[in-house]
Design a protein around this motif. Structure first.
Motif, PDB file in Angstrom:
ATOM      1  N   TYR A 240       0.851  -1.183   0.000  1.00 11.54           N
ATOM      2  CA  TYR A 240       0.000   0.000   0.000  1.00 11.54           C
ATOM      3  C   TYR A 240       0.896   1.245   0.000  1.00 11.54           C
ATOM      4  N   TYR A 241       0.304   2.376  -0.356  1.00 10.10           N
ATOM      5  CA  TYR A 241       1.099   3.599  -0.306  1.00 10.10           C
ATOM      6  C   TYR A 241       0.215   4.801   0.003  1.00 10.10           C
ATOM      7  N   ALA A 242       0.876   5.870   0.440  1.00  9.23           N
ATOM      8  CA  ALA A 242       0.185   7.127   0.705  1.00  9.23           C
ATOM      9  C   ALA A 242       1.169   8.264   0.437  1.00  9.23           C
ATOM     10  N   ARG A 243       0.640   9.363  -0.039  1.00  8.48           N
ATOM     11  CA  ARG A 243       1.450  10.553  -0.319  1.00  8.48           C
ATOM     12  C   ARG A 243       1.092  11.599   0.733  1.00  8.48           C
ATOM     13  N   ILE A 244       2.081  12.008   1.530  1.00  8.19           N
ATOM     14  CA  ILE A 244       1.826  12.824   2.717  1.00  8.19           C
ATOM     15  C   ILE A 244       2.593  14.140   2.617  1.00  8.19           C
ATOM     16  N   PRO A 245       1.908  15.280   2.681  1.00  9.29           N
ATOM     17  CA  PRO A 245       2.611  16.571   2.698  1.00  9.29           C
ATOM     18  C   PRO A 245       3.326  16.772   4.029  1.00  9.29           C
ATOM     19  N   LEU A 246       4.459  17.413   3.978  1.00  6.48           N
ATOM     20  CA  LEU A 246       5.262  17.644   5.182  1.00  6.48           C
ATOM     21  C   LEU A 246       5.247  19.120   5.549  1.00  6.48           C
ATOM     22  N   LYS A 247       5.330  19.374   6.851  1.00  6.34           N
ATOM     23  CA  LYS A 247       5.463  20.747   7.317  1.00  6.34           C
ATOM     24  C   LYS A 247       6.934  21.036   7.600  1.00  6.34           C
ATOM     25  N   LYS A 248       7.268  22.278   7.793  1.00  4.53           N
ATOM     26  CA  LYS A 248       8.649  22.668   8.017  1.00  4.53           C
ATOM     27  C   LYS A 248       9.181  22.063   9.320  1.00  4.53           C
ATOM     28  N   GLY A 249      10.422  21.569   9.265  1.00  3.08           N
ATOM     29  CA  GLY A 249      11.055  20.998  10.441  1.00  3.08           C
ATOM     30  C   GLY A 249      10.851  19.505  10.551  1.00  3.08           C
ATOM     31  N   LYS A 250      10.772  19.011  11.792  1.00  2.00           N
ATOM     32  CA  LYS A 250      10.618  17.579  12.032  1.00  2.00           C
ATOM     33  C   LYS A 250       9.143  17.183  11.974  1.00  2.00           C
ATOM     34  N   ASN A 251       8.895  16.053  11.340  1.00  2.00           N
ATOM     35  CA  ASN A 251       7.539  15.540  11.218  1.00  2.00           C
ATOM     36  C   ASN A 251       7.461  14.158  11.862  1.00  2.00           C
ATOM     37  N   THR A 252       6.454  13.977  12.692  1.00  2.00           N
ATOM     38  CA  THR A 252       6.186  12.662  13.280  1.00  2.00           C
ATOM     39  C   THR A 252       4.865  12.150  12.724  1.00  2.00           C
ATOM     40  N   ILE A 253       4.936  11.013  12.076  1.00  2.00           N
ATOM     41  CA  ILE A 253       3.751  10.433  11.449  1.00  2.00           C
ATOM     42  C   ILE A 253       3.455   9.102  12.121  1.00  2.00           C
ATOM     43  N   SER A 254       2.261   8.961  12.640  1.00  2.00           N
ATOM     44  CA  SER A 254       1.845   7.725  13.295  1.00  2.00           C
ATOM     45  C   SER A 254       0.983   6.915  12.338  1.00  2.00           C
ATOM     46  N   ILE A 255       1.189   5.621  12.345  1.00  2.00           N
ATOM     47  CA  ILE A 255       0.390   4.712  11.523  1.00  2.00           C
ATOM     48  C   ILE A 255      -0.282   3.716  12.455  1.00  2.00           C
ATOM     49  N   LEU A 256      -1.604   3.688  12.431  1.00  2.00           N
ATOM     50  CA  LEU A 256      -2.367   2.792  13.297  1.00  2.00           C
ATOM     51  C   LEU A 256      -2.773   1.569  12.475  1.00  2.00           C
ATOM     52  N   LEU A 257      -2.155   0.418  12.798  1.00  2.00           N
ATOM     53  CA  LEU A 257      -2.468  -0.834  12.120  1.00  2.00           C
ATOM     54  C   LEU A 257      -3.597  -1.532  12.868  1.00  2.00           C
ATOM     55  N   THR A 258      -4.609  -1.974  12.131  1.00  2.00           N
ATOM     56  CA  THR A 258      -5.786  -2.581  12.737  1.00  2.00           C
ATOM     57  C   THR A 258      -5.948  -4.016  12.266  1.00  2.00           C
ATOM     58  N   ALA A 259      -6.144  -4.934  13.222  1.00  2.00           N
ATOM     59  CA  ALA A 259      -6.359  -6.344  12.910  1.00  2.00           C
ATOM     60  C   ALA A 259      -7.848  -6.647  12.881  1.00  2.00           C
ATOM     61  N   ALA A 260      -8.186  -7.821  12.328  1.00  2.00           N
ATOM     62  CA  ALA A 260      -9.590  -8.210  12.200  1.00  2.00           C
ATOM     63  C   ALA A 260     -10.272  -8.365  13.558  1.00  2.00           C
ATOM     64  N   ASN A 261      -9.491  -8.725  14.587  1.00  2.00           N
ATOM     65  CA  ASN A 261     -10.067  -8.908  15.925  1.00  2.00           C
ATOM     66  C   ASN A 261     -10.156  -7.596  16.711  1.00  2.00           C
ATOM     67  N   GLY A 262      -9.858  -6.488  16.039  1.00  2.00           N
ATOM     68  CA  GLY A 262      -9.962  -5.183  16.683  1.00  2.00           C
ATOM     69  C   GLY A 262      -8.696  -4.710  17.362  1.00  2.00           C
ATOM     70  N   ILE A 263      -7.707  -5.576  17.485  1.00  2.00           N
ATOM     71  CA  ILE A 263      -6.443  -5.195  18.113  1.00  2.00           C
ATOM     72  C   ILE A 263      -5.676  -4.248  17.193  1.00  2.00           C
ATOM     73  N   SER A 264      -5.104  -3.211  17.770  1.00  2.00           N
ATOM     74  CA  SER A 264      -4.372  -2.222  16.982  1.00  2.00           C
ATOM     75  C   SER A 264      -2.914  -2.134  17.423  1.00  2.00           C
ATOM     76  N   LYS A 265      -2.090  -1.705  16.502  1.00  2.00           N
ATOM     77  CA  LYS A 265      -0.675  -1.504  16.786  1.00  2.00           C
ATOM     78  C   LYS A 265      -0.247  -0.202  16.137  1.00  2.00           C
ATOM     79  N   GLU A 266       0.553   0.575  16.855  1.00  2.00           N
ATOM     80  CA  GLU A 266       0.988   1.872  16.330  1.00  2.00           C
ATOM     81  C   GLU A 266       2.445   1.815  15.885  1.00  2.00           C
ATOM     82  N   GLU A 267       2.702   2.329  14.700  1.00  2.00           N
ATOM     83  CA  GLU A 267       4.048   2.509  14.184  1.00  2.00           C
ATOM     84  C   GLU A 267       4.293   4.009  14.011  1.00  2.00           C
TER      85      GLU A 267
END
Length: 288
Positions: A240-267
């Motif tokens: 999969y892919y996504a195109r994300i605009p960045l703001k000036k300086g350091k950027n922190t992007i969180s990705i919330l992965l979701t499983a079929a059983n509702g359990i989530s994991k953050e990257e």
């Protein structure tokens, strides 16, 4: 890659070629529908190059209106998500039955599952047609794919504490694997069945000379009949892919992965802004 290197003309051509491939296949190709981001990219690059005819043409074809954005971003990140693992290869066996009638020098072998009938020439031994009534049924080994379901089925992108987008499917390797194997199934099974039929011919001819040697050859042929199960096992199930605009300086992007059983994991992905395009990826190979 073209756009990242500043070659906007070739970037447009590549986006256009990709869009045309999807359109020529009713909007879907190998299990992947035309990504919304790709629509935006072909329109944006056409507008940037002043290709007004192409812009109008693709707005109509894609039923999408181009909306220019204010150029206040400090570069962009193209983030890839490699999810799961590709199906792995195992083997299956197709049973072929010898059909009655061998007066024309050819024996026909038949598989009910594939509805496939194949002619195998009958060798002649000692001045007469060889008898094949003893063959009756034999098996042909053929590779098959075993599906591995990705643990996670969705990933949402969170930037500045706001859910900005979901990833878009770019490549479905699982669909590619199953479709390519299906496309060559009849051809490969046919070749394997004829190969095994030829082995049976040699086995029966040898039995006429020496029953023990003929039996030994039959055992050898059975033991050596197997499918080629070599394959890449470390490829992702899908990308999969996504195109994300960045703001000036350091950027922190969180990705919330979701499983079929509702359990989530953050990257989390950390990136410093700069003009142009940057590439990063996250990987989640957990499957069942």
């Amino acid at each position: 890659m073209y756009e990242a290197s500043g070659d906007l003309n070739n970037a447009f051509i590549s986006y256009r070629n990709a869009v045309n491939l999807y359109l020529a296949n009713s909007g879907s190709f190998f299990g992947t529908t035309l990504p919304e981001q790709l629509k935006k990219d072909v329109l944006r690059t056409a507008a940037a190059l002043g290709f007004t005819d192409e812009l109008d043409r693709y707005q109509k074809l894609l039923a999408t209106t181009y909306s220019p954005k204010e150029e206040n971003i400090e570069g962009e990140l193209i983030l890839f998500w490699e999810n799961g693992l590709i199906p792995f290869k195992d083997q299956t066996f197709y049973s072929f039955t010898v059909l009655p009638g061998n007066t024309d020098g050819v024996v026909s072998i038949y598989n009910e599952e594939l509805n496939l009938t194949l002619p195998v020439p009958i060798s002649k031994g000692k001045g007469k047609n060889n008898k094949f009534s003893d063959i009756e049924i034999f098996n042909v080994a053929f590779p098959k794919y075993v599906k591995r379901n990705p643990y996670f089925f969705k990933a949402s992108i969170i930037k500045d504490s706001i859910t900005t987008a979901d990833f878009q499917l770019a490549q479905n390797y699982e669909d590619v694997a199953f479709k390519t194997l299906k496309d060559r199934a009849v051809r490969e099974v046919s070749k394997a069945a004829i190969r095994l039929g030829t082995k049976k011919i040699s086995e029966h001819l040898l039995k006429e000379e020496n029953k023990d040697l003929g039996a030994a050859l039959g055992i050898f042929n059975a033991l050596t009949e197997r499918a080629d199960t070599r394959n890449w096992q470390s490829l992702p199930n899908s990308i999969y892919y996504a195109r994300i605009p960045l703001k000036k300086g350091k950027n922190t992007i969180s990705i919330l992965l979701t499983a079929a059983n509702g359990i989530s994991k953050e990257e989390k992905v950390y990136v410093d802004s700069r003009k142009g395009i940057q590439f990063k990826k996250i990987t989640s190979i957990k499957s069942y």
